[in-house]
Design an enzyme around this catalytic site. Structure first.
Site, PDB file in Angstrom:
ATOM      1  N   ASP A 215      22.661  40.691  42.251  1.00 27.19           N
ATOM      2  CA  ASP A 215      23.554  39.546  42.142  1.00 27.19           C
ATOM      3  C   ASP A 215      22.763  38.286  41.775  1.00 27.19           C
ATOM      4  O   ASP A 215      23.171  37.499  40.920  1.00 27.19           O
ATOM      5  CB  ASP A 215      24.286  39.367  43.487  1.00 27.19           C
TER       6      ASP A 215
ATOM      7  N   GLU B  52      32.298  28.471  36.405  1.00 21.03           N
ATOM      8  CA  GLU B  52      31.473  27.715  37.351  1.00 21.03           C
ATOM      9  C   GLU B  52      31.039  28.551  38.543  1.00 21.03           C
ATOM     10  O   GLU B  52      29.907  28.438  39.028  1.00 21.03           O
ATOM     11  CB  GLU B  52      32.254  26.471  37.823  1.00 21.03           C
TER      12      GLU B  52
ATOM     13  N   LYS C  66      30.699  37.960  37.592  1.00 23.72           N
ATOM     14  CA  LYS C  66      29.455  37.648  36.853  1.00 23.72           C
ATOM     15  C   LYS C  66      29.074  38.733  35.855  1.00 23.72           C
ATOM     16  O   LYS C  66      28.135  38.556  35.072  1.00 23.72           O
ATOM     17  CB  LYS C  66      28.296  37.506  37.852  1.00 23.72           C
TER      18      LYS C  66
ATOM     19  N   LYS D  28      22.767  35.842  38.292  1.00 27.21           N
ATOM     20  CA  LYS D  28      22.889  34.385  38.280  1.00 27.21           C
ATOM     21  C   LYS D  28      21.741  33.734  37.511  1.00 27.21           C
ATOM     22  O   LYS D  28      21.952  32.803  36.730  1.00 27.21           O
ATOM     23  CB  LYS D  28      22.926  33.858  39.714  1.00 27.21           C
TER      24      LYS D  28
ATOM     25  N   LEU E 190      29.715  25.242  44.043  1.00 26.99           N
ATOM     26  CA  LEU E 190      28.749  24.152  43.800  1.00 26.99           C
ATOM     27  C   LEU E 190      28.668  23.843  42.304  1.00 26.99           C
ATOM     28  O   LEU E 190      28.668  24.761  41.482  1.00 26.99           O
ATOM     29  CB  LEU E 190      27.352  24.544  44.293  1.00 26.99           C
TER      30      LEU E 190
HETATM   31  N1  LIG Z   1      32.437  36.026  47.792  1.00 21.35           N
HETATM   32  C1  LIG Z   1      31.890  35.012  47.202  1.00 21.35           C
HETATM   33  O1  LIG Z   1      31.375  34.115  47.843  1.00 21.35           O
HETATM   34  C2  LIG Z   1      31.864  34.944  45.721  1.00 21.35           C
HETATM   35  C3  LIG Z   1      31.299  33.823  45.123  1.00 21.35           C
HETATM   36  C4  LIG Z   1      31.293  33.748  43.699  1.00 21.35           C
HETATM   37  C5  LIG Z   1      31.836  34.765  42.967  1.00 21.35           C
HETATM   38  N2  LIG Z   1      32.372  35.830  43.584  1.00 21.35           N
HETATM   39  C6  LIG Z   1      32.939  36.888  42.771  1.00 21.35           C
HETATM   40  O2  LIG Z   1      34.309  37.028  43.050  1.00 21.35           O
HETATM   41  C7  LIG Z   1      34.715  38.292  42.606  1.00 21.35           C
HETATM   42  C8  LIG Z   1      35.716  38.875  43.586  1.00 21.35           C
HETATM   43  O3  LIG Z   1      35.149  39.036  44.810  1.00 21.35           O
HETATM   44  P1  LIG Z   1      36.023  39.463  46.065  1.00 21.35           P
HETATM   45  O4  LIG Z   1      35.170  39.321  47.245  1.00 21.35           O
HETATM   46  O5  LIG Z   1      37.296  38.744  46.046  1.00 21.35           O
HETATM   47  O6  LIG Z   1      36.272  41.006  45.760  1.00 21.35           O
HETATM   48  P2  LIG Z   1      37.350  41.966  46.443  1.00 21.35           P
HETATM   49  O7  LIG Z   1      36.768  43.315  46.392  1.00 21.35           O
HETATM   50  O8  LIG Z   1      37.790  41.406  47.753  1.00 21.35           O
HETATM   51  O9  LIG Z   1      38.583  41.864  45.446  1.00 21.35           O
HETATM   52  C9  LIG Z   1      38.547  42.401  44.177  1.00 21.35           C
HETATM   53  C10 LIG Z   1      39.956  42.542  43.659  1.00 21.35           C
HETATM   54  O10 LIG Z   1      39.909  42.924  42.304  1.00 21.35           O
HETATM   55  C11 LIG Z   1      40.828  43.980  42.080  1.00 21.35           C
HETATM   56  N3  LIG Z   1      40.365  44.751  40.930  1.00 21.35           N
HETATM   57  C12 LIG Z   1      39.185  45.409  40.796  1.00 21.35           C
HETATM   58  N4  LIG Z   1      39.152  46.005  39.594  1.00 21.35           N
HETATM   59  C13 LIG Z   1      40.303  45.730  38.976  1.00 21.35           C
HETATM   60  C14 LIG Z   1      40.861  46.073  37.715  1.00 21.35           C
HETATM   61  N5  LIG Z   1      40.192  46.825  36.838  1.00 21.35           N
HETATM   62  N6  LIG Z   1      42.105  45.612  37.406  1.00 21.35           N
HETATM   63  C15 LIG Z   1      42.784  44.861  38.293  1.00 21.35           C
HETATM   64  N7  LIG Z   1      42.301  44.498  39.477  1.00 21.35           N
HETATM   65  C16 LIG Z   1      41.082  44.942  39.822  1.00 21.35           C
HETATM   66  C17 LIG Z   1      40.889  44.729  43.373  1.00 21.35           C
HETATM   67  O11 LIG Z   1      42.102  45.440  43.492  1.00 21.35           O
HETATM   68  C18 LIG Z   1      40.792  43.578  44.364  1.00 21.35           C
HETATM   69  O12 LIG Z   1      42.090  43.047  44.578  1.00 21.35           O
HETATM   70  C19 LIG Z   1      33.454  39.104  42.428  1.00 21.35           C
HETATM   71  O13 LIG Z   1      33.186  39.233  41.043  1.00 21.35           O
HETATM   72  C20 LIG Z   1      32.378  38.237  43.039  1.00 21.35           C
HETATM   73  O14 LIG Z   1      31.127  38.366  42.428  1.00 21.35           O
HETATM   74  C21 LIG Z   1      32.407  35.949  44.945  1.00 21.35           C
HETATM   75  N1  LIG Z   2      27.677  37.495  46.990  1.00 20.57           N
HETATM   76  C1  LIG Z   2      27.351  36.246  46.435  1.00 20.57           C
HETATM   77  C2  LIG Z   2      28.543  35.371  46.381  1.00 20.57           C
HETATM   78  C3  LIG Z   2      28.315  34.137  45.575  1.00 20.57           C
HETATM   79  O1  LIG Z   2      28.237  34.427  44.218  1.00 20.57           O
HETATM   80  C4  LIG Z   2      26.273  35.627  47.262  1.00 20.57           C
HETATM   81  O2  LIG Z   2      26.012  36.106  48.345  1.00 20.57           O
HETATM   82  O3  LIG Z   2      25.657  34.676  46.820  1.00 20.57           O
HETATM   83 NA    NA Z   3      29.001  26.941  40.820  1.00 23.22          NA
END
Ligand SMILES: NC(=O)c1ccc[n+]([C@@H]2O[C@H](COP(=O)([O-])OP(=O)(O)OC[C@H]3O[C@@H](n4cnc5c(N)ncnc54)[C@H](O)[C@@H]3O)[C@@H](O)[C@H]2O)c1
Ligand SMILES: N[C@@H](CCO)C(=O)O
Ligand code: NA
Length: 816
Positions: free
Chosen positions: A679, A607, A580, A683, A614
């Protein structure tokens, strides 16, 4: 009757000659015997030619001669019964002696005339045909060796002789009638002039011999047996998905084989074409392949185009100036000049303003073309009626070909869409009014990408391949790979989409594979990759690989990739992000992403920025696109806080519930981002912007859930430690709510151009009272949804639902 022609590889080895015999076995049983035309054994013509050149240059040729002898002798010995070998070997030996004498003469005189050269080359066909006719006689009995020089009569243009059709047809017909009941085995490529001297028919000569026999004898078909599966939709070395065509018209075959498809050489088809005799291209090495039929009329074909041909290295010359406008005879002068200089012009375009004329030539002709043009138009150039000639090299031609284009509007649209979306710049365009062919000139570097993208666009019965470059292998990245792996078959069958992961990087390593990284072994591949992670080189490599239908996926929570989005869009690569940080940075940046993606005709899908999988961003987009206006948004958009408040009950302590949310994959990598409201703020800001408000972070008013000590904690560990000491604070909040029969809710609101995020206690009458787990809820009050708002509700965090949202974005990119 049929004419069957076998090319060099088909007579090139013992086993291929055995296959040839098994193909002939049924044909020779027919009442009307076939005519079989043969090329020299594969490689022999080149060897003969080299020996002749060597002799003319005073070099020895005996090694070549010995090689030639051995190849033929070994073949004879392997294929003929012992008692039949001697006559064949003797005849061959006579040929080799004659060849030696001839080459000796060349060596002595140090001169190789076209006439002598033809004589030398003719040994290739004479020997192979002699040999195969002996073998065929042993198997089938009535077989006649025919030296085509006896019946195909030409002028004396050695090397590329012109056939006297009338006389030749009479001689061929006479020969066939006299030998009814015999299978004729005929030397391809060679003929003779009035004086009986050997001539050759030029490029594709054996195919030409077959077509001449077919036409003279009114054959039911001419079969060309070669070593590939007929004519294909594109060059299979460049387009892996190219497939064999079952049929095409003469015109289409001419157009397709003009560029690249070297299966047959078009002019050789003319005798068959004039008599409407079908030509069937078959594969000796895969005889069960039914073949490609080239005929006068095709049954109604469902293919919009028959193929895509290409020339991978051409130059264009552009001549511009007022001196050409309205001046008749100018192009006449230009092109007669080029013809006189024997410079072949591959393609010409001229705009109706007549101010410039562009044409394409082979690279080796470029400099000479420039030179002769500058001489010819010296006066015009001096008088500035013409500008100096502009030359561009390293270009390629791509052409879509098919007679069906005539009746189908939208063909050029499809072509240019595929090129444009893949960032392929079109330098010049040509389409004849016959509409059989639309040709474009593009950079040679883009040819492979363009061919594949255009092939995917036209042959929709095949799957379209997306090439994805993925950043981040954490929670979301990993889950996405699992989902893609489990779902690839379904995707192929139901959506016609294949996703290849062409690049992966995390913060440690990166790896690439244009054929797709295996989703079973990606972790090992990445770990054992020699490349240390480096984002700029990752992006450079992605651009250099220049793959069609390319998508960049940001599954990180890092600010670093954001700085590259613009560069990626400019390389005509779509971006999908669940990160985001990009869209919630400055408004200017948010706008730039949207505008750049649009200007380059690629997608920017996010999305999962709001409510994970969602359908919130897309719902809002549909409302806005259809002219609705958002009056108010009310929402719970932190899955983490939702989960915490839904589970922070009874004896539970706050610290443990937060930990549980993190373990379940709901939190940001740093849970402080969730609990601080940051966060959520991101959004709301993204939603407000998508709803048309040019807002900045400072315009969002946030009430934090956290006490000061937690907010200021330096590390995630410290943060958890503060939560332990703040238990009383959270317990107090919880008790206050429970006492009044209320629940805690962290609610965001957009109204009157203002965004607030507040901690509220709501009772059962509030629509947000009934939430469980990590649920998000959002209600849109709009001009059209005024009385009762549009509501989306469901789990808004977690790896599975988020990866699923990224996956859906990917499918949407594939659909465009
Ligand atoms: N967890 C959720 O429910 C959810 C929902 C919507 C969006 N997101 C978004 O998903 C994204 C990822 O979340 P996550 O829980 O998988 O994080 P995570 O910390 O588990 O994974 C992040 C990954 O990105 C890599 N990374 C970080 N910086 C980098 C760079 N400069 N170059 C290459 N690789 C890099 C790391 O090595 C790691 O593999 C976040 O932006 C989060 O906001 C998460
Ligand atoms: N960390 C986020 C994941 C979804 O974007 C949350 O708790 O809503
Ligand atoms: Na969505």
């Amino acid at each position: 009757m049929k004419v069957l022609k076998f090319g060099g590889t088909s007579v090139g080895s013992v086993s291929s000659i055995q296959t040839l015999l098994s193909i002939l076995k049924d044909e020779v049983k027919n009442e009307e015997k076939p005519v079989v035309v043969l090329s020299a054994m594969g490689g022999v013509t080149n060897l003969l030619s080299a020996m002749a050149e060597d002799a003319a240059n005073g070099k020895e040729f005996t090694a070549g001669l010995a090689e030639l002898e051995k190849r033929h002798f070994d073949t004879v010995k392997a294929l003929l019964d012992v008692q039949n070998q001697n006559p064949a070997l003797t005849r061959l030996k006579i040929h080799f002696n004659q060849l030696e004498e001839l080459l000796q003469g060349v060596l002595t005189l140090r001169e190789l005339t076209p006439k002598t050269r033809d004589q030398v080359l003719a040994f290739g066909e004479r020997c192979s045909t002699l040999m195969v006719s002996k073998v065929a006689a042993q198997h089938f009995g009535d077989v006649l060796f025919v030296d085509a020089a006896d019946v195909i009569k030409t002028d004396s243009a050695f090397g590329n002789a012109k056939v006297n059709t009338e006389l030749t047809e009479r001689l061929v017909q006479g020969l066939y009638t006299e030998n009814k009941g015999k299978t004729l085995i005929v030397t391809g490529f060679i003929a003779s002039n009035d004086a009986g001297q050997t001539t050759t028919l030029g490029r594709g000569g054996s195919d030409y011999t077959a077509a001449i026999f077919g036409a003279a004898l009114n054959a039911q078909e001419v079969q060309i047996w070669t070593d590939v599966n007929g004519m294909m939709t594109a060059d299979p070395r460049m387009v892996k998905k190219a497939f064999s065509l079952t049929e095409l018209t003469y015109t289409e075959a001419m157009e397709l084989s003009y560029f690249g498809a070297k299966v047959i050489y078009p002019p050789t088809m003319i005798p068959a074409f004039l008599k409407k005799i079908p030509i069937v291209i078959k594969n000796t090495f895969e005889p069960e392949f039914e073949g490609t039929v080239i005929r006068h009329d095709c049954k109604a074909s469902t293919l919009p185009i028959k193929g895509i041909s290409s020339i991978n290295n051409i130059s264009i010359l552009n001549l511009e100036g007022s001196g050409m406008v309205g001046k008749s005879g100018f192009s006449g002068r230009l092109f007669s000049l080029l013809a006189r200089e024997q410079i072949n012009v591959i393609l010409i375009t001229q705009s109706s303003s007549e101010h410039s004329i562009t044409f394409a030539v082979q690279p080796q002709d470029t400099d000479r073309a420039k030179q002769v043009i500058e001489q010819e138009f010296e006066l015009e150039l001096a008088a500035k009626k013409l500008e100096h000639l502009v030359i561009e090299k390293n270009l390629a031609i791509l052409a879509i070909v098919g007679e069906n284009m005539k009746q189908t509007p939208g063909m050029s649209g499809k072509l240019f869409h595929a090129l444009g979306r893949n960032g392929v710049n079109v330098r010049a365009i040509a389409q004849g009014s016959s509409e059989y062919n639309i040709s474009v000139i593009i950079s040679a570097n883009d040819l492979s990408k363009a061919l594949n993208a255009v092939h995917d666009a036209f042959f929709v019965q095949l799957t379209k391949t997306l090439h994805a470059f993925c950043l981040g292998t954490g929670n979301i990245g990993k889950t996405l790979f699992n989902q893609l792996n489990a779902h690839s078959e379904y995707l192929k069958d139901n959506n016609g989409i294949q996703v290849k992961i062409a690049g992966i990087s995390n913060t440690r390593k990166m790896t690439f594979n244009s054929d797709g990284i295996s989703l079973d072994t990606w972790q090992n591949d990445l770990q054992s990759s020699p490349y240390e992670a480096d984002l700029q080189s990752f992006i450079n490599r992605m651009k250099e690989m220049n793959l069609p239908n390319c998508v960049f996926i940001d599954n990180t929570a890092s600010p670093v990739p954001i700085g590259f989005y613009e560069e990626i869009f400019k390389a005509n690569i779509s971006v999908i992000t669940c990160n985001k940080i990009g869209n919630s940075g400055s408004y200017k940046q948010y706008r730039t992403f949207k505008d750049t993606a649009r200007a380059h005709g690629v997608d920017f899908f996010y999305e999962t920025n709001v409510g994970a999988g969602l359908p919130i961003i897309n719902t809002l987009k549909n409302l806005m696109n259809s002219g609705d206006r958002v009056q108010r948004i009310e929402a719970i958009l932190s899955g983490t806080i939702s989960f915490i408040f839904n589970n922070f009950k009874g004896d539970a302590n706050f610290h443990d519930v937060v930990k549980e949310a993190q373990d379940k994959g709901y939190t940001e990598p740093d849970p402080r981002d969730d609990l601080s409201g940051k966060d959520f703020m991101r959004k709301m800001l993204i939603l407000a912007r998508d709803a048309g408000y040019a807002m900045e972070e400072a315009d969002v008013e946030i009430e934090s859930v956290l006490p000061k000590a937690s907010l200021e904690a330096k590390t995630v560990e410290d943060f958890y430690a503060t939560l332990k000491t703040e238990d009383a604070h959270f317990a107090k909040l919880k008790d206050a709510a429970e006492k009044d029969g209320k629940v805690l809710r962290y609610i965001g609101k957009l109204e009157d151009g203002k965004v607030t995020i507040t901690l509220q206690m709501v009772d059962e009458n509030h629509p947000f009272y009934m939430l469980s787990g990590s649920d998000n809820i959002i209600s849109f009050t709009t001009d059209r949804y005024r009385e009762r708002p549009l509501v989306v509700k469901g789990p808004g965090a977690g790896a599975e639902v988020t990866a699923a949202g990224v996956f859906a974005d990917l499918i949407n990119v594939g659909a465009n």
